[in-house]
Design a protein around this motif. Structure first.
Motif, short mmCIF file in Angstrom:
data_model
loop_
_atom_site.label_atom_id
_atom_site.label_comp_id
_atom_site.label_asym_id
_atom_site.label_seq_id
_atom_site.Cartn_x
_atom_site.Cartn_y
_atom_site.Cartn_z
N ASN A 54 0.82 -1.21 0.00
CA ASN A 54 0.00 0.00 0.00
C ASN A 54 0.85 1.27 0.00
O ASN A 54 0.43 2.29 -0.49
CB ASN A 54 -0.94 0.00 1.20
N LYS A 106 4.29 -9.94 3.70
CA LYS A 106 3.06 -9.15 3.79
C LYS A 106 1.83 -10.04 3.97
O LYS A 106 0.93 -9.71 4.72
CB LYS A 106 2.88 -8.29 2.55
N LYS A 107 1.82 -11.19 3.29
CA LYS A 107 0.68 -12.10 3.40
C LYS A 107 0.64 -12.75 4.78
O LYS A 107 -0.43 -13.02 5.30
CB LYS A 107 0.74 -13.18 2.32
N SER A 109 1.80 -11.29 7.40
CA SER A 109 1.74 -10.14 8.33
C SER A 109 2.85 -10.16 9.34
O SER A 109 2.65 -9.98 10.54
CB SER A 109 0.38 -10.10 9.03
N LEU A 110 4.07 -10.39 8.87
CA LEU A 110 5.23 -10.37 9.76
C LEU A 110 5.94 -9.05 9.69
O LEU A 110 5.99 -8.35 8.78
CB LEU A 110 6.19 -11.50 9.39
#
Length: 110
Positions: A54, A106-107, A109-110
Protein backbone atom coordinates in the motif's frame (compact mmCIF):
# COMPACT_ATOMS: atom_id res chain seq x y z
CA UNK A 1 -1.79 -11.01 -49.15
CA UNK A 2 -0.47 -12.91 -46.15
CA UNK A 3 1.72 -11.48 -43.43
CA UNK A 4 4.98 -13.28 -42.78
CA UNK A 5 5.22 -14.80 -39.32
CA UNK A 6 8.22 -13.77 -37.27
CA UNK A 7 9.77 -15.95 -34.59
CA UNK A 8 10.18 -14.80 -31.02
CA UNK A 9 13.94 -14.70 -31.26
CA UNK A 10 13.81 -12.62 -34.45
CA UNK A 11 11.36 -10.21 -32.83
CA UNK A 12 13.60 -9.86 -29.77
CA UNK A 13 16.55 -8.92 -32.00
CA UNK A 14 14.59 -6.31 -33.98
CA UNK A 15 14.53 -2.64 -32.99
CA UNK A 16 10.84 -2.82 -32.11
CA UNK A 17 11.44 -5.88 -29.95
CA UNK A 18 14.33 -4.21 -28.13
CA UNK A 19 12.07 -1.22 -27.44
CA UNK A 20 9.16 -3.29 -26.09
CA UNK A 21 11.18 -5.99 -24.30
CA UNK A 22 14.08 -3.83 -23.14
CA UNK A 23 13.34 -0.13 -23.26
CA UNK A 24 9.89 -0.01 -21.72
CA UNK A 25 10.63 -2.35 -18.78
CA UNK A 26 13.86 -0.47 -18.07
CA UNK A 27 12.08 2.87 -18.11
CA UNK A 28 9.30 1.49 -15.89
CA UNK A 29 11.85 0.07 -13.47
CA UNK A 30 13.72 3.36 -13.21
CA UNK A 31 10.47 5.26 -12.60
CA UNK A 32 9.36 2.72 -9.97
CA UNK A 33 12.70 2.99 -8.19
CA UNK A 34 12.52 6.80 -8.23
CA UNK A 35 9.00 6.71 -6.76
CA UNK A 36 10.10 4.30 -4.02
CA UNK A 37 13.03 6.58 -3.13
CA UNK A 38 10.73 9.61 -2.95
CA UNK A 39 12.39 11.46 -5.85
CA UNK A 40 9.18 11.44 -7.90
CA UNK A 41 5.90 12.32 -6.19
CA UNK A 42 3.29 9.58 -5.83
CA UNK A 43 -0.41 10.33 -6.01
CA UNK A 44 -2.80 7.46 -5.32
CA UNK A 45 -5.64 7.64 -7.84
CA UNK A 46 -7.60 4.84 -6.14
CA UNK A 47 -7.20 5.34 -2.37
CA UNK A 48 -9.83 2.74 -1.48
CA UNK A 49 -8.04 -0.02 -3.39
CA UNK A 50 -6.29 -2.69 -1.34
CA UNK A 51 -2.90 -3.64 -2.73
CA UNK A 52 -0.08 -5.88 -1.60
CA UNK A 53 2.22 -2.91 -1.05
CA UNK A 54 0.00 0.00 0.00
CA UNK A 55 2.93 2.36 0.61
CA UNK A 56 5.13 3.02 -2.43
CA UNK A 57 8.10 4.06 -0.28
CA UNK A 58 9.17 0.56 0.78
CA UNK A 59 12.02 -1.78 -0.06
CA UNK A 60 9.58 -4.14 -1.77
CA UNK A 61 8.61 -1.52 -4.34
CA UNK A 62 12.29 -0.74 -4.89
CA UNK A 63 12.87 -4.48 -5.49
CA UNK A 64 10.04 -4.56 -8.05
CA UNK A 65 11.70 -1.64 -9.85
CA UNK A 66 15.02 -3.48 -9.77
CA UNK A 67 13.39 -6.57 -11.29
CA UNK A 68 11.91 -4.50 -14.09
CA UNK A 69 15.18 -2.65 -14.74
CA UNK A 70 17.33 -5.78 -14.80
CA UNK A 71 14.81 -7.59 -17.03
CA UNK A 72 14.96 -4.72 -19.50
CA UNK A 73 18.75 -4.65 -19.40
CA UNK A 74 18.85 -8.41 -19.99
CA UNK A 75 16.86 -7.96 -23.20
CA UNK A 76 18.97 -5.06 -24.47
CA UNK A 77 22.44 -6.37 -23.55
CA UNK A 78 24.45 -7.72 -26.50
CA UNK A 79 25.38 -11.42 -26.32
CA UNK A 80 29.14 -10.78 -26.30
CA UNK A 81 28.96 -9.04 -22.88
CA UNK A 82 28.86 -12.28 -20.90
CA UNK A 83 30.28 -11.02 -17.59
CA UNK A 84 27.88 -8.10 -17.43
CA UNK A 85 25.04 -10.43 -18.41
CA UNK A 86 25.88 -12.82 -15.56
CA UNK A 87 26.01 -9.95 -13.09
CA UNK A 88 22.66 -8.71 -14.39
CA UNK A 89 21.15 -12.19 -14.01
CA UNK A 90 22.31 -12.37 -10.39
CA UNK A 91 20.75 -8.94 -9.72
CA UNK A 92 17.54 -10.13 -11.43
CA UNK A 93 17.47 -13.34 -9.39
CA UNK A 94 18.13 -11.66 -6.04
CA UNK A 95 15.65 -8.84 -6.63
CA UNK A 96 12.99 -11.33 -7.75
CA UNK A 97 13.59 -13.38 -4.60
CA UNK A 98 13.32 -10.16 -2.55
CA UNK A 99 9.93 -9.43 -4.14
CA UNK A 100 8.70 -12.97 -3.41
CA UNK A 101 9.94 -12.76 0.19
CA UNK A 102 8.30 -9.34 0.57
CA UNK A 103 4.99 -10.68 -0.70
CA UNK A 104 5.19 -13.68 1.63
CA UNK A 105 6.00 -11.45 4.60
CA UNK A 106 3.06 -9.15 3.79
CA UNK A 107 0.68 -12.10 3.40
CA UNK A 108 1.86 -13.63 6.69
CA UNK A 109 1.74 -10.14 8.33
CA UNK A 110 5.23 -10.37 9.76
Amino acid sequence: MENKKISGAAFAQSALGKFFLGGLPSMGGILTMLVSLGVLPYMDLHPSRIAIFNDPHTWEVFAVGTVMLSFGIANILPPHMKALGKLNMFVLLFSFLAVVIGILLKKLSL
